[in-house]
Design a protein around this motif. Structure first.
Motif, PDB file in Angstrom:
ATOM      1  N   LEU A 132      -9.567  30.697  46.661  1.00 56.28           N
ATOM      2  CA  LEU A 132      -8.905  30.035  45.567  1.00 56.28           C
ATOM      3  C   LEU A 132      -7.429  29.966  46.069  1.00 56.28           C
ATOM      4  CD1 LEU A 132     -10.539  31.242  42.445  1.00 56.28           C
ATOM      5  CD2 LEU A 132     -10.570  29.038  43.364  1.00 56.28           C
ATOM      6  N   LEU A 133      -6.766  31.198  46.525  1.00 55.48           N
ATOM      7  CA  LEU A 133      -5.525  31.278  46.814  1.00 55.48           C
ATOM      8  C   LEU A 133      -4.916  30.462  47.689  1.00 55.48           C
ATOM      9  CD1 LEU A 133      -3.076  33.014  45.770  1.00 55.48           C
ATOM     10  CD2 LEU A 133      -3.539  34.519  47.768  1.00 55.48           C
ATOM     11  N   PHE A 134      -5.812  30.323  48.758  1.00 59.04           N
ATOM     12  CA  PHE A 134      -5.450  29.360  49.829  1.00 59.04           C
ATOM     13  C   PHE A 134      -5.455  27.967  49.450  1.00 59.04           C
ATOM     14  CE2 PHE A 134      -6.611  32.819  52.981  1.00 59.04           C
ATOM     15  CZ  PHE A 134      -5.592  32.969  53.506  1.00 59.04           C
ATOM     16  N   ASP A 135      -6.589  27.529  48.591  1.00 58.04           N
ATOM     17  CA  ASP A 135      -6.528  26.204  48.306  1.00 58.04           C
ATOM     18  C   ASP A 135      -5.431  26.122  47.439  1.00 58.04           C
ATOM     19  OD1 ASP A 135      -8.816  26.183  49.309  1.00 58.04           O
ATOM     20  OD2 ASP A 135     -10.198  26.159  47.723  1.00 58.04           O
TER      21      ASP A 135
ATOM     22  N   LEU B  21       1.575  23.191  48.760  1.00 67.72           N
ATOM     23  CA  LEU B  21       2.302  22.756  50.009  1.00 67.72           C
ATOM     24  C   LEU B  21       1.866  21.284  49.987  1.00 67.72           C
ATOM     25  CD1 LEU B  21       1.994  25.756  52.380  1.00 67.72           C
ATOM     26  CD2 LEU B  21       3.825  24.700  51.085  1.00 67.72           C
ATOM     27  N   GLY B  22       0.742  20.988  49.851  1.00 61.89           N
ATOM     28  CA  GLY B  22       0.584  19.594  50.058  1.00 61.89           C
ATOM     29  C   GLY B  22       1.349  18.552  49.043  1.00 61.89           C
ATOM     30  N   ALA B  23       1.299  18.870  47.793  1.00 62.78           N
ATOM     31  CA  ALA B  23       2.084  18.309  47.243  1.00 62.78           C
ATOM     32  C   ALA B  23       3.854  18.163  47.551  1.00 62.78           C
ATOM     33  CB  ALA B  23       1.956  18.842  45.548  1.00 62.78           C
ATOM     34  N   PHE B  24       4.248  19.308  47.899  1.00 61.40           N
ATOM     35  CA  PHE B  24       5.207  19.226  48.461  1.00 61.40           C
ATOM     36  C   PHE B  24       5.711  18.422  49.552  1.00 61.40           C
ATOM     37  CE2 PHE B  24       8.572  21.427  51.255  1.00 61.40           C
ATOM     38  CZ  PHE B  24       9.572  21.181  50.486  1.00 61.40           C
ATOM     39  N   ILE B  25       4.788  18.462  50.666  1.00 65.54           N
ATOM     40  CA  ILE B  25       4.886  17.733  51.616  1.00 65.54           C
ATOM     41  C   ILE B  25       4.941  16.307  51.468  1.00 65.54           C
ATOM     42  CG2 ILE B  25       3.737  17.195  54.069  1.00 65.54           C
ATOM     43  CD1 ILE B  25       3.416  20.240  54.200  1.00 65.54           C
ATOM     44  N   SER B  26       3.733  15.840  50.755  1.00 65.08           N
ATOM     45  CA  SER B  26       3.488  14.442  50.517  1.00 65.08           C
ATOM     46  C   SER B  26       4.959  13.930  49.748  1.00 65.08           C
ATOM     47  CB  SER B  26       2.497  14.237  49.754  1.00 65.08           C
ATOM     48  OG  SER B  26       2.304  14.885  48.448  1.00 65.08           O
TER      49      SER B  26
ATOM     50  N   LYS C 214      -8.555  19.987  55.131  1.00 63.67           N
ATOM     51  CA  LYS C 214      -8.866  21.056  55.808  1.00 63.67           C
ATOM     52  C   LYS C 214      -8.972  20.789  57.325  1.00 63.67           C
ATOM     53  CE  LYS C 214     -11.541  25.276  55.055  1.00 63.67           C
ATOM     54  NZ  LYS C 214     -12.732  25.780  54.849  1.00 63.67           N
ATOM     55  N   GLU C 215      -9.781  19.743  57.459  1.00 64.14           N
ATOM     56  CA  GLU C 215      -9.985  19.432  59.006  1.00 64.14           C
ATOM     57  C   GLU C 215      -8.792  18.917  59.691  1.00 64.14           C
ATOM     58  OE1 GLU C 215     -12.673  19.717  61.113  1.00 64.14           O
ATOM     59  OE2 GLU C 215     -13.414  20.996  59.505  1.00 64.14           O
ATOM     60  N   PHE C 216      -7.806  18.714  58.987  1.00 58.26           N
ATOM     61  CA  PHE C 216      -6.565  17.812  59.370  1.00 58.26           C
ATOM     62  C   PHE C 216      -5.291  18.384  59.145  1.00 58.26           C
ATOM     63  CE2 PHE C 216      -5.188  13.234  59.711  1.00 58.26           C
ATOM     64  CZ  PHE C 216      -5.814  13.087  60.694  1.00 58.26           C
TER      65      PHE C 216
END
Lengths: 105, 508, 574
Positions: C515-518, C524-529, C547-549
């Protein structure tokens, strides 16, 4: 200490003369003999405390009684342990998924 | 110039460049051929030639021999491009070309199993380019040239990984990932080289080192170092820049994984050593501090976290890939210690890890060919079905754990000693924790391999493992044991390499 | 005789056992394996006798380190002798069994234990230490049930961990002293503590003991005999070698001697009862090592010697019961003396030895430790050990004999154990009596010369009182139905920490970690996008963070690390 269901069959020939050992009376007799021996032993030690029976000059008397009391207490404390931390016999097996039927713990 | 050790003097004189050029040139005819087997033969011939030159160079750099400098096209160094070979990269070249030969032996049956017929020749051709690129990185003494060779080795690597798509489509995304990240890494590296060129006005590494002594306290140089370290760290799969590695190793064709696991990150690791010690100098405060405060924590984090991640993998190749990240952590820890003993332990682990992972991935390739399995739970009872390959795998796994009388023990032993000399008890603790984790993840596989009974409904019949796979596999497994008992040769090799790294630099 | 043996002078007995074990693994015919199982120990015994002179043999010079594979001195020869003896007795006992895996494993296990005892340096010790772990695990695995598989894994993990700690401690020690020699260590340094824990893990220190009652009851009938003999006694040897006279060991040993009493009383599996009794006996030896001095070390050695034999005898008896009835649970057994009277006789001899009845081997060994604690004025230790011998040793022995062979007759009418098992048990029982009556034979091989008479009137008298009294207490508890063993219950011990709590925590931790990693990935994903949309489309196309990417994530890490290096470089001295 009930009598065997089928007293003769399957008993090893060497054990036949001893079949009475499992009776309640044999147990009682053993206990009485033991009690007499123990009491006599302690009595003897209390009476003769300088004839080489007592181990150390500063300690004499039936001090071996104390460990016996402790042993009795330990056995009785076993009930406490059972009450506190015992689980059903297949506790770990159930946890690991080896036992699958209904729950009764 | 070198004195010929066993090759004719005319060849020996040009050994540094021929080592790179022969695979590069032969890649063209290999690509032109139709037959995969003919291309394989060419690739093998090129690798054997490279191996011979590597031995020549290796022998020529033993002891106190000075570094071999080869001016390309007779343009004298700082202006022209220089190939420079000393004890450090000679050892790496040996490792590289020997791995290439063993991997190629394994390749013949494995590639026929995994790659479509009309692509095999191109496959071997791409492999030769990778080999030439890696050898180039290892030999060149020119910073920009190093970038070029890095890219020469990387681009066909992306193609090789993508060829795993025949088995698993995820190879395509993994390859694309690696492409993006590898390009980021290479870009960082070339930016760093740019900074250095800006401040020193030279691209020759030895010359750069001389100029840099004058430039102490120059911020541009420090920035350049940071870019180079990060760029090469990414190529070397330094945690947390390792994200490209598990996918690439797991989905590439078996042969590619075997070769890459044994060599690719190693070459980047070499480049870090070369830049940190020879171009810059550990005498510089910022290099040593980067080692102590950046590389070491990341190395330890990698050793533990990647090992823990390996514990939870169900695909054995992914498991080993994460374990590779952890092993890179060991090497980086040796580097982070920053002493000669530490670098020596790092290089020793580099050599040993090539043997360990080579054996493990090759055994996995054998399982994949004859049984078609990759997941741990499918390994049940494989020990009885394929005893020889399983035994080789077991040797590799024990070596990975660091059981005594295997090479894994030797390098951990030296690494622990280096850490203790430095007084870093925490590093020893980290090594032990990581080793315990390794016990667990190896144990998961080994138990399934040997202890668990084979499921009754085993679907696919077991085929015999081809001898072309068994032979290199057994060679690697035996090397794990032989060098584990008699570690003298590889320890000497690593110590010479570390000494070369320390002595080649310019004292600040 | 001596001439014929002299060619074996300086050959470590361990190699005979290990070689025989390897051959046994390789040989498909069980007759051949049985012959090897008998010949291996005989060869080892010959080598033990042939090398009469103490000294260091089998030195391997590996350049940086020198391995001493065969250090024969007064301490190591005692342990080696009993290990060889018991592997022979076990070979006789196991003659009926057809199991390639355990046949070979038992021999290699014995050989590695002997090798570890003879190790003169830490690296050799480590090698054999781990070999005992690896060679003993098949004894549990070969039961074949999933439960045994898991128990074997837990056992192996703990044993291997002990070896890793041993190596770590040895490396730390070597870096301080520059020597890999295995001699007195002491707890003065961190390395000493690590080594003490490594040894303690195998010796069953409190809270590190849980693998003993966990693993031993799950081994095969024959397997538990050898398991009980080697690993823990080897650890006692290592303690005696490295930590003799370490006062902390007295306290640790006392705890080990006392706490098993509750488990001895309540555990239902009789092999588990014996496992707890074993911890109690180890406690006596640990106390003796802690006391130090000639008499105490002699006591530890004597107890290890006779303890190996009488515990093996008790486990053999239960192995025979297990073979014939298929269970060793107290609640399922009873009245077996009627169908297995010979086994019963051996059980009684073993129990009398465990209890320390005069004329049996337990007495002559235990009294040494009691005297040593008394002479060195560890009065508390003395008193508590007397209590422990009444409570734990005697109750455990009485309990096994009573519940298996007497007690409530469950109508089990089985065949008597095979003759070969009887022979094995008879050998062990003979040694129990022989060493008890002819005690100079035992005292003669102990590490230090001493003039000690175990059969003083006062000791015999006191011990008899204790013995009879405990029997009376035990009998009364049974008679009044006060013995807390009514039904099949699992009594939790420290292994619950990792078998349930640890397992559950690991699962919980894994779920939470996921859960934590997700969550981190999402943030981070939101930040990066956000960065990507606002700044420039530098990185990969859409989906870069799945995840694969992970290239976007990776680019972020790259930037973070670059910032880190630059910061470090900035604040570095020139």
């Amino acid at each position: 200490m009930t009598a065997p269901r089928d007293p003769k069959s399957g008993v090893h020939p060497l054990a036949r003369p001893l079949s009475g050992l499992s009776s309640l009376r044999a147990g009682l007799i053993t206990l009485i003999v033991l009690a007499v021996l123990v009491v006599a032993g302690f009595a003897l030690e209390t009476v003769i405390h300088d004839g080489g029976l007592s181990k150390y000059p500063e300690v004499y008397g039936p001090y071996e009684l104390l460990p016996l009391a402790a042993a009795a207490v330990a056995i009785l404390l076993g009930w406490g342990l059972v009450w506190l931390v015992s689980r059903s016999g297949d506790f770990y097996a159930r946890a690991a998924g080896d036992v699958k039927e209904g729950e009764d713990d | 110039m070198t004195v010929g050790q066993f090759l004719p003097a005319a060849l020996a004189a040009h050994a540094p460049v021929l080592l790179v050029a022969i695979p590069l040139i032969l890649s063209a005819p290999a690509a032109a051929l139709k037959s995969g087997r003919a291309a394989w033969a060419i690739a093998l011939a090129a690798s054997v030639a490279a191996f011979l030159f590597a031995i020549e160079l290796f022998l020529a750099t033993r002891g106190d021999a000075p570094a071999i400098s080869y001016a390309l096209g007779n343009w004298a160094p700082p202006i022209g491009i220089e190939f420079r070979v000393d004890g450090l990269n000679a050892a790496l070249l040996m490792l590289l070309s020997a791995s290439a030969i063993l991997a190629l032996l394994f390749a013949l049956p494995s590639v026929e199993d995994e790659i479509e017929k009309d692509k095999r020749a191109l496959f071997y051709s791409a492999f030769l380019v990778v080999l030439a690129g890696l050898a180039g990185v290892a030999t060149t003494g020119d910073a920009f040239n190093l970038f070029v060779f890095l890219e020469i080795s990387s681009i066909p690597t992306y193609a090789l990984i993508a060829m795993g798509a025949g088995h698993d489509r995820r190879a395509l995304t993994s390859s694309f990932n690696y492409l993006v990240m590898g390009t980021i890494g290479a870009t960082f590296f070339v930016i760093g080289v740019g900074f250095l060129y800006m401040s020193t006005g030279t691209l020759n590494m030895a010359d750069m080192a001389v100029q840099l002594v004058e430039l102490r306290g120059n911020r541009v140089v420090e920035i350049g170092f940071a870019f180079i370290l990060v760029g090469l760290g990414l190529k070397a799969a330094l945690f947390p820049l390792h994200l490209w590695l598990p996918g690439a190793y797991a989905y590439a064709p078996s042969f590619v994984t075997v070769f890459l696991a044994a060599t690719a990150t190693k070459v980047a690791f070499y480049a870090i050593i070369r830049f940190s010690f020879d171009v810059f100098s550990v005498g510089n405060g910022f290099v040593l501090n980067s080692f102590t405060y950046v590389i070491t924590p990341l190395a330890i984090a990698g050793m533990i976290i990647a090992s823990a991640q390996a514990l939870f993998q169900s695909d054995v190749r992914r498991l080993l890939a994460y374990s590779s990240v952890a092993q890179v952590g060991y090497m980086m820890l040796g580097l982070g210690i920053g002493t000669q003993a530490g670098v020596s332990a790092g290089v020793l682990h580099l050599i040993n890890h090539a043997m360990i992972k080579g054996a493990l991935f090759m055994a996995l390739g054998a399982f994949a060919i004859s049984y078609g399995v990759r997941r741990i739970e499918n390994f049940k009872g494989l020990g009885q079905a394929l005893p020889v390959s399983s035994a080789a795998f077991t040797v590799g796994a024990l070596s990975l754990i660091g059981v005594p009388f295997t090479v894994g023990f030797v390098s951990k032993f030296y690494l622990i000693q280096a850490a203790l000399q430095k007084g870093w008890a925490f590093a020893v603790v980290a090594i032990l924790i990581s080793s315990v984790l390794a016990v667990f993840y190896c144990y998961r596989v080994l138990v399934n391999l040997w202890v668990a009974p084979r499921p009754d409904g085993a679907s696919r019949p077991v085929q015999r493992v081809p001898y072309m796979i068994l032979a290199p596999l057994l060679v690697l497994a035996l090397m794990n044991l032989v060098f584990g008992v008699n570690a003298e040769p590889i320890v000497n090799m690593a110590e010479t390499a570390a000494a070369a790294a320390f002595n080649a630099g310019v004292a600040p | 005789m001596t001439d014929a043996l002299s060619i074996l002078n300086g050959v470590s007995p361990a190699w005979f056992l290990i070689l025989a074990g390897l051959l046994a693994w390789a040989s498909p015919r069980s007759e051949l394996r049985k012959a090897l199982m008998l010949l291996g120990p005989i060869g080892a015994l010959a080598a033990w006798f042939a090398t009469g002179e103490t000294g260091v043999y089998g030195v391997l010079d590996l350049g940086p380190v020198v391995l001493e594979t065969f250090r024969l001195d007064n301490l190591s020869r005692v342990w080696a002798l009993v290990f060889i003896l018991i592997s022979f007795i076990n070979a006789v006992y196991a003659l009926h069994e057809r199991n390639r895996m355990t046949d070979g494993a038992a021999l290699i296990y014995a050989g590695s234990a002997v090798g570890a005892v003879f190790a003169g340096d830490m690296l050799t010790l480590f090698f054999f230490w781990e070999l005992t772990a690896l060679a003993s695990a098949p004894l549990i695995f070969s039961v074949g049930t999933p439960e045994a598989q898991r128990a074997g894994l837990r056992y192996l993990a703990i044993q291997v961990l002990s070896g890793v700690m041993l190596l770590g401690g040895a490396a730390m020690l070597a870096s301080q002293t520059g020597s890999w020699a295995f001699d007195a260590i002491g707890t003065g340094s961190a390395a000493g503590i690590v080594l003490l824990l490594a040894f303690g893990l195998k010796a069953g220190f409190p809270l590190l003991h849980m693998w003993i009652p966990d693993a031993y009851p799950k081994a095969t009938g024959v397997g538990s005999v050898v398991l009980s003999a080697f690993t823990t006694k080897l650890a006692i040897y290592a303690l005696a070698r490295g930590f003799a006279g370490e006062e902390a060991l007295i306290v640790i040993g006392l705890v080990m001697a006392i706490f098993p009493v509750f488990y001895v009383v309540t555990s239902n599996d009789l092999r588990q009862t014996l496992a707890y009794a074993l911890i109690n006996q180890l406690g006596f030896m640990v106390v003796a090592v802690g006391v130090g001095g000639y008499l105490a070390i002699n006591g530890a050695a004597a107890n290890a010697f006779v303890g190996v034999i009488y515990m093996a005898l008790m486990f053999m008896v239960l192995g025979a019961v297990l073979l014939r009835t298929g269970t060793v649970k107290a609640t399922e057994l009873g009245g077996l003396y009627k169908s297995m009277p010979i086994t019963t006789l051996f059980a009684i001899i073993g129990a009398l030895s465990v209890m320390g009845a005069p004329l049996f081997s337990g007495f002559v060994a235990k009294t040494l430790i009691l005297s040593a604690t008394h002479y060195e004025h560890h009065d508390w230790a003395y008193t508590l050990l007397v209590y422990a011998s009444a409570g734990v040793m005697e109750i455990s022995a009485l309990k096994v004999v009573w519940f298996a062979f007497f007690g409530k007759d469950r109508g089990l009418r089985v065949k008597e154990a095979p003759q070969t098992m009887h022979l094995g048990m008879a050998l062990a029982a003979f040694l129990c009596v022989f060493l008890g009556v002819n005690y100079p034979a035992l005292y003669g091989i102990l590490p230090y010369d001493m003039d000690y008479k175990p059969y003083k009137l006062a000791s015999v008298y006191g011990q008899s009182q204790l013995l009879l009294g405990t029997m009376l207490v035990f009998g009364l508890a049974l008679y009044f139905k006060l013995f807390p063993l009514k039904e099949d219950r699992t009594i939790l011990d420290a292994d619950w920490l990792y078998r349930r709590f640890g397992d559950a925590s690991a699962r919980w931790g894994a779920a939470m970690g996921q859960l934590l990693f997700d969550a981190i990935g999402k943030v981070l994903g939101a930040f990066i996008s956000f960065v990507r949309l606002r700044l420039f489309n530098l990185f990969s196309p859409a989906g870069a963070l799945s995840k694969e990417f992970p290239s976007g994530m990776m680019a972020l890490w790259t930037a973070i690390m670059l910032a880190g290096v630059v910061l470090v470089a900035y604040f570095s001295p020139v």
